[in-house]
Design a protein around this motif. Structure first.
Motif, PDB file in Angstrom:
ATOM      1  N   VAL A   1     -66.326   5.995  -7.659  1.00 40.56           N
ATOM      2  CA  VAL A   1     -66.365   4.773  -6.848  1.00 40.56           C
ATOM      3  C   VAL A   1     -67.569   4.795  -5.919  1.00 40.56           C
ATOM      4  O   VAL A   1     -68.306   3.809  -5.793  1.00 40.56           O
ATOM      5  N   LYS A   2     -67.827   5.936  -5.272  1.00 44.53           N
ATOM      6  CA  LYS A   2     -68.951   6.042  -4.344  1.00 44.53           C
ATOM      7  C   LYS A   2     -70.281   5.915  -5.073  1.00 44.53           C
ATOM      8  O   LYS A   2     -71.194   5.214  -4.626  1.00 44.53           O
ATOM      9  N   LEU A   3     -70.401   6.598  -6.194  1.00 40.15           N
ATOM     10  CA  LEU A   3     -71.676   6.605  -6.915  1.00 40.15           C
ATOM     11  C   LEU A   3     -72.041   5.224  -7.446  1.00 40.15           C
ATOM     12  O   LEU A   3     -73.218   4.886  -7.581  1.00 40.15           O
ATOM     13  N   PHE A   4     -71.022   4.406  -7.767  1.00 38.68           N
ATOM     14  CA  PHE A   4     -71.291   3.070  -8.274  1.00 38.68           C
ATOM     15  C   PHE A   4     -71.151   1.994  -7.191  1.00 38.68           C
ATOM     16  O   PHE A   4     -71.272   0.802  -7.475  1.00 38.68           O
ATOM     17  N   GLY A   5     -70.862   2.425  -5.959  1.00 38.12           N
ATOM     18  CA  GLY A   5     -70.781   1.474  -4.853  1.00 38.12           C
ATOM     19  C   GLY A   5     -69.691   0.434  -5.018  1.00 38.12           C
ATOM     20  O   GLY A   5     -69.893  -0.746  -4.696  1.00 38.12           O
ATOM     21  N   LYS A   6     -68.521   0.840  -5.523  1.00 41.45           N
ATOM     22  CA  LYS A   6     -67.449  -0.101  -5.821  1.00 41.45           C
ATOM     23  C   LYS A   6     -66.319  -0.058  -4.788  1.00 41.45           C
ATOM     24  O   LYS A   6     -65.196  -0.459  -5.071  1.00 41.45           O
ATOM     25  N   GLU A   7     -66.608   0.403  -3.557  1.00 42.69           N
ATOM     26  CA  GLU A   7     -65.556   0.522  -2.549  1.00 42.69           C
ATOM     27  C   GLU A   7     -64.889  -0.827  -2.252  1.00 42.69           C
ATOM     28  O   GLU A   7     -63.654  -0.923  -2.238  1.00 42.69           O
ATOM     29  N   ASP A   8     -65.689  -1.856  -2.047  1.00 40.57           N
ATOM     30  CA  ASP A   8     -65.138  -3.173  -1.713  1.00 40.57           C
ATOM     31  C   ASP A   8     -64.331  -3.738  -2.879  1.00 40.57           C
ATOM     32  O   ASP A   8     -63.265  -4.341  -2.683  1.00 40.57           O
ATOM     33  N   GLN A   9     -64.851  -3.564  -4.087  1.00 43.37           N
ATOM     34  CA  GLN A   9     -64.167  -4.083  -5.267  1.00 43.37           C
ATOM     35  C   GLN A   9     -62.810  -3.407  -5.446  1.00 43.37           C
ATOM     36  O   GLN A   9     -61.800  -4.069  -5.730  1.00 43.37           O
ATOM     37  N   GLU A  10     -62.774  -2.084  -5.282  1.00 46.84           N
ATOM     38  CA  GLU A  10     -61.519  -1.347  -5.436  1.00 46.84           C
ATOM     39  C   GLU A  10     -60.541  -1.715  -4.314  1.00 46.84           C
ATOM     40  O   GLU A  10     -59.329  -1.799  -4.543  1.00 46.84           O
ATOM     41  N   TYR A  11     -61.059  -1.916  -3.101  1.00 45.89           N
ATOM     42  CA  TYR A  11     -60.192  -2.312  -1.987  1.00 45.89           C
ATOM     43  C   TYR A  11     -59.545  -3.660  -2.271  1.00 45.89           C
ATOM     44  O   TYR A  11     -58.344  -3.851  -2.054  1.00 45.89           O
ATOM     45  N   GLU A  12     -60.335  -4.613  -2.768  1.00 43.26           N
ATOM     46  CA  GLU A  12     -59.807  -5.945  -3.051  1.00 43.26           C
ATOM     47  C   GLU A  12     -58.749  -5.893  -4.151  1.00 43.26           C
ATOM     48  O   GLU A  12     -57.720  -6.572  -4.080  1.00 43.26           O
ATOM     49  N   LYS A  13     -58.995  -5.059  -5.159  1.00 45.18           N
ATOM     50  CA  LYS A  13     -58.021  -4.913  -6.237  1.00 45.18           C
ATOM     51  C   LYS A  13     -56.705  -4.338  -5.696  1.00 45.18           C
ATOM     52  O   LYS A  13     -55.613  -4.814  -6.010  1.00 45.18           O
ATOM     53  N   TYR A  14     -56.838  -3.330  -4.816  1.00 44.44           N
ATOM     54  CA  TYR A  14     -55.649  -2.708  -4.233  1.00 44.44           C
ATOM     55  C   TYR A  14     -54.915  -3.702  -3.330  1.00 44.44           C
ATOM     56  O   TYR A  14     -53.687  -3.819  -3.370  1.00 44.44           O
ATOM     57  N   ARG A  15     -55.664  -4.436  -2.506  1.00 48.32           N
ATOM     58  CA  ARG A  15     -55.042  -5.383  -1.579  1.00 48.32           C
ATOM     59  C   ARG A  15     -54.259  -6.460  -2.326  1.00 48.32           C
ATOM     60  O   ARG A  15     -53.146  -6.829  -1.933  1.00 48.32           O
ATOM     61  N   THR A  16     -54.815  -6.960  -3.434  1.00 48.71           N
ATOM     62  CA  THR A  16     -54.158  -8.011  -4.217  1.00 48.71           C
ATOM     63  C   THR A  16     -52.831  -7.525  -4.802  1.00 48.71           C
ATOM     64  O   THR A  16     -51.802  -8.208  -4.694  1.00 48.71           O
ATOM     65  N   VAL A  17     -52.859  -6.352  -5.404  1.00 50.84           N
ATOM     66  CA  VAL A  17     -51.639  -5.816  -6.018  1.00 50.84           C
ATOM     67  C   VAL A  17     -50.624  -5.447  -4.940  1.00 50.84           C
ATOM     68  O   VAL A  17     -49.420  -5.662  -5.099  1.00 50.84           O
ATOM     69  N   ASN A  18     -51.103  -4.909  -3.826  1.00 50.02           N
ATOM     70  CA  ASN A  18     -50.214  -4.535  -2.722  1.00 50.02           C
ATOM     71  C   ASN A  18     -49.518  -5.761  -2.145  1.00 50.02           C
ATOM     72  O   ASN A  18     -48.325  -5.734  -1.822  1.00 50.02           O
TER      73      ASN A  18
ATOM     74  N   ARG B   1     -37.410  -5.560 -11.387  1.00 46.48           N
ATOM     75  CA  ARG B   1     -38.291  -5.090 -12.466  1.00 46.48           C
ATOM     76  C   ARG B   1     -39.739  -5.471 -12.180  1.00 46.48           C
ATOM     77  O   ARG B   1     -40.652  -4.656 -12.355  1.00 46.48           O
ATOM     78  N   GLU B   2     -39.958  -6.703 -11.731  1.00 42.98           N
ATOM     79  CA  GLU B   2     -41.319  -7.136 -11.405  1.00 42.98           C
ATOM     80  C   GLU B   2     -41.885  -6.328 -10.241  1.00 42.98           C
ATOM     81  O   GLU B   2     -43.066  -5.957 -10.245  1.00 42.98           O
ATOM     82  N   ALA B   3     -41.035  -6.041  -9.247  1.00 45.81           N
ATOM     83  CA  ALA B   3     -41.482  -5.235  -8.102  1.00 45.81           C
ATOM     84  C   ALA B   3     -41.836  -3.820  -8.545  1.00 45.81           C
ATOM     85  O   ALA B   3     -42.810  -3.227  -8.050  1.00 45.81           O
ATOM     86  N   GLN B   4     -41.072  -3.275  -9.479  1.00 45.82           N
ATOM     87  CA  GLN B   4     -41.357  -1.934  -9.977  1.00 45.82           C
ATOM     88  C   GLN B   4     -42.688  -1.896 -10.726  1.00 45.82           C
ATOM     89  O   GLN B   4     -43.470  -0.958 -10.601  1.00 45.82           O
ATOM     90  N   GLU B   5     -42.938  -2.944 -11.516  1.00 40.98           N
ATOM     91  CA  GLU B   5     -44.212  -3.024 -12.243  1.00 40.98           C
ATOM     92  C   GLU B   5     -45.389  -3.096 -11.267  1.00 40.98           C
ATOM     93  O   GLU B   5     -46.430  -2.456 -11.478  1.00 40.98           O
ATOM     94  N   ALA B   6     -45.218  -3.888 -10.197  1.00 42.12           N
ATOM     95  CA  ALA B   6     -46.277  -3.975  -9.182  1.00 42.12           C
ATOM     96  C   ALA B   6     -46.462  -2.632  -8.485  1.00 42.12           C
ATOM     97  O   ALA B   6     -47.598  -2.214  -8.202  1.00 42.12           O
ATOM     98  N   ASN B   7     -45.365  -1.954  -8.211  1.00 51.48           N
ATOM     99  CA  ASN B   7     -45.444  -0.633  -7.581  1.00 51.48           C
ATOM    100  C   ASN B   7     -46.162   0.362  -8.484  1.00 51.48           C
ATOM    101  O   ASN B   7     -46.946   1.196  -8.014  1.00 51.48           O
ATOM    102  N   ASP B   8     -45.908   0.264  -9.796  1.00 50.87           N
ATOM    103  CA  ASP B   8     -46.602   1.132 -10.752  1.00 50.87           C
ATOM    104  C   ASP B   8     -48.103   0.858 -10.747  1.00 50.87           C
ATOM    105  O   ASP B   8     -48.922   1.789 -10.860  1.00 50.87           O
ATOM    106  N   GLN B   9     -48.468  -0.426 -10.632  1.00 51.26           N
ATOM    107  CA  GLN B   9     -49.890  -0.779 -10.560  1.00 51.26           C
ATOM    108  C   GLN B   9     -50.545  -0.173  -9.316  1.00 51.26           C
ATOM    109  O   GLN B   9     -51.651   0.357  -9.380  1.00 51.26           O
ATOM    110  N   VAL B  10     -49.838  -0.268  -8.183  1.00 49.98           N
ATOM    111  CA  VAL B  10     -50.355   0.308  -6.943  1.00 49.98           C
ATOM    112  C   VAL B  10     -50.566   1.805  -7.103  1.00 49.98           C
ATOM    113  O   VAL B  10     -51.621   2.354  -6.730  1.00 49.98           O
TER     114      VAL B  10
END
Length: 639
Positions: free
Chosen positions: A237-254, A212-221
């Motif tokens: 994301v490009k217009l606000f220059g948030k590429e690094d921030q979004e990458y870090e968020k994705y990497r953490t959840v992944n 269940r926890e893995a499924q929740e994490a997969n849903d977040q991804v």
């Protein structure tokens, strides 16, 4: 999660907190209603039951034959009996599998037909629901009830019901066979079963939690991917220059998901270690007891019978485990049915009259008599609305946003029903008219144009499947869109795309006007048909609308002065009430709501002075009525 979902198997036999909180109350009426869907197929279901019984018996016979093979074949050194029981064992195994295939086909056939019945019933019911239902309920939830929930019901029949029957029959026959061989060994076998069941459930619960926890994490991804890799998301994301921030968020959840996936896989491995160890204990205990009975107490128990008892014990493990989990499966199954029944039980607000009136001829005359209406039953959205639109005439309804203009016209084709007062169509209360007749004779061109994914021809024929090409061309000409259609390579067979996205807003709107004209309604309603268009598209639509409203009874909701001036009468609505009525020349100088709308909204439409002068002249405006001047267009009021 529905049967067969990711949490099926050893880890899926537990209710989530959400499921526990929303457990349906199992009543006799609910169960009876569920089984009412099986009633039309009771003969097929009886055949399934027979197949399950035969298949279960055939599944146990090889275990019994194993004992015969040992005693009467191997120990007795009788080759004929050895071959006979081996062949018999193979034949019943093959027969059981073939019967199982037949049972599975019939069961699937029943499930598919029940789902077919429920989907048809649901679709028909939803078609009868009022506009209120679709504006207050989440569209995703409606689609889920139609698809996932009914598919879940389908899996209930092929899975849960079958599991209850098959496991129960197999367990009963296995226990009967064991007691017939040796009651002492049978009792020991029953005592051994918990040694298998409880570790299985413990290991399963642990794995279920991790899954269940893995499924929740997969849903977040998936959520991050859907948001950031969509056309609009990646642009933001490009217009606000948030590429690094979004990458870090994705990497953490992944990373979290990977850790949980590893734990889930290893929990599965440990589960099978426990399972294999425990399943070995039962047979060993039976062999031990069998040896004690034979060696110490000179029992007539044979080696073959001990072997058969061990084989039969193995046949009881899965049925017992399945039946222990049946409560969860049953609760989920009833929850599926309950969700579907919730929609079935929603009352149909707009009912067809018991004896509907279908006039032979109609002129499109409309009258509102002291109409009150509320969306939620507390706040009145319309208050004491009264007006009459005679045949061949036109009315423009204007007012601030949210004043109730669209609500008024929604009452005519009975998208909603009035709370008090009445709306009549050709002198008959719309609640007494045939819905088919009423909606056929009321044509609405809405602000939000909707075209089906198909060709222009198919969208036009939605109004009249029998329309000829000449009829469609005539309608397109009246809607001022024929030149565009004829210039396309495929003409009427041009694809419009999903929701008409291959066309511009103005093109879609004019095709929708042509579609309504093919209905040939006696009353035409234009609900702000040009409000979201550019000036060029608006001009083309205005040129299409103006001749039409001279030919037909019409109601226009508009924010463009040229459209309003074309009407025979103007109704000014504010806060759900008609506060002013008359013609432009009468209303513009009163200093009220219409005057305010004219100065702040109508003028901003950008119409030229020549155009305004022409329309004002056409409206019958006279010098004696001039009591107010427009500072932005003083030339219209010069003496």
């Amino acid at each position: 999660m529905p049967p067969g979902g990711r949490m099926g198997g050893p880890g899926g036999h537990y209710l989530t907190e959400e499921e526990k909180a929303s457990q349906p109350k199992i009543t006799k009426a609910l169960v009876s209603r569920v089984f009412s869907y099986l009633k039309p197929y009771w003969k097929q279901f009886l055949l399934v039951l027979v197949c399950i019984v035969i298949s279960s018996v055939f599944g146990l016979l090889p275990s019994i034959f194993t004992g015969k093979i040992v005693d009467e074949g191997l120990i007795a050194k009788n080759m004929e009996m050895l071959i006979t029981y081996i062949v018999a064992s193979l034949l019943v195994t093959l027969g059981g599998n073939l019967i199982g295939v037949a049972e599975n086909y019939i069961n699937t056939w029943i499930a598919q037909h029940i789902a077919f019945d429920m989907r048809n019933q649901m679709f028909r019911h939803l078609q009868k629901m009022s506009q209120r239902f679709f504006t207050t309920n989440n569209q995703g939830d409606i689609i889920t009830r139609m698809t996932s929930d009914i598919s879940g019901v389908e899996s209930v029949i092929t899975g849960t019901f079958r599991s209850i029957l098959s496991n129960s029959i197999t367990l009963v026959f296995a226990l009967v066979a064991m007691f017939r061989m040796n009651w002492i060994m049978a009792l020991l076998g029953i005592a051994v079963i918990p040694l298998f069941v409880f570790p299985t459930r413990w290991a399963g619960k642990t794995r279920w939690t991790i899954t269940r926890e893995a499924q929740e994490a997969n849903d977040q991804v998936n959520g991050i991917l859907n948001e950031t890799l969509s056309v609009s998301g990646q642009l933001l994301v490009k217009l606000f220059g948030k590429e690094d921030q979004e990458y870090e968020k994705y990497r953490t959840v992944n990373e979290k998901m990977i850790r949980l996936n590893i734990r889930e896989r290893m929990a599965g491995r440990w589960f099978f270690v426990v399972l294999n160890t425990v399943t070995s204990i039962g047979p060993m205990l039976l062999y031990l007891m069998g040896g004690i009975l034979i060696m110490k107490y000179d029992s007539d128990l044979t080696v073959g019978e001990i072997t058969a008892l061990v084989a039969l014990l193995g046949k009881t493990y899965m049925p017992v485990n399945g039946l222990l989990n049946i409560q969860v499966d049953w609760m989920r199954s009833m929850a599926m049915f309950t969700r579907v029944f919730e929609y079935f039980d929603m009352p149909v607000e707009i009912q067809e009259p018991e004896e509907p009136v279908t006039p032979k001829a109609n002129t499109g005359e409309v009258e509102f008599k002291n109409v009150n209406f509320s969306y939620d039953g507390s706040k009145l959205n319309l208050k004491d609305i009264s007006f009459k639109l005679n045949s061949g005439r036109s009315i423009a309804i204007v007012g601030p946003s949210g004043s109730g203009k669209s609500t008024i016209i929604n009452l005519i084709p009975r998208l909603y029903d009035v709370n008090e007062g009445s709306v009549t169509f050709d002198g008959v209360d719309v609640r007494e008219l045939s819905l088919e007749f009423l909606r056929k004779n009321v044509g609405v061109v809405s602000q939000e144009t909707y075209l089906f994914n198909g060709t222009i021809r198919e969208n036009l024929q939605y109004a009249d499947p029998e329309a000829t090409e000449e009829d469609m061309i005539e309608a397109l000409k009246k809607a001022n869109i024929y030149d565009f259609v004829s210039s396309q390579e495929k003409g009427l067979d041009t694809e419009v795309g999903n929701r008409g996205l291959k066309l511009s807003g103005g093109e879609k709107q004019r095709i929708s006007i042509a579609r309504v004209l093919l209905k040939d309604p006696s009353l035409l309603i234009f609900d702000e048909a040009t409000s979201a268009l550019d000036s060029i598209s608006e001009k083309k639509i205005q040129e299409a609308i103006e001749p039409i409203i001279k030919e037909r009874t019409s109601i226009l909701i508009a924010h463009r002065l040229s459209t309003i001036l074309a009407a025979d009468e103007i109704l000014v609505v504010k806060d759900g009430e008609i506060v002013e009525r008359g013609q432009h020349s009468q209303l513009v100088g009163q200093g009220g709501v219409y005057t305010e709308l004219y100065t702040t909204q109508f003028q901003s439409a950008g119409e030229t002075s020549d155009r305004l002068r022409e329309k004002v002249a056409q409206s019958g405006y006279t010098e004696g009525e001039r009591t107010w001047t427009d500072p932005d267009h003083p030339e219209l009021y010069e003496d």
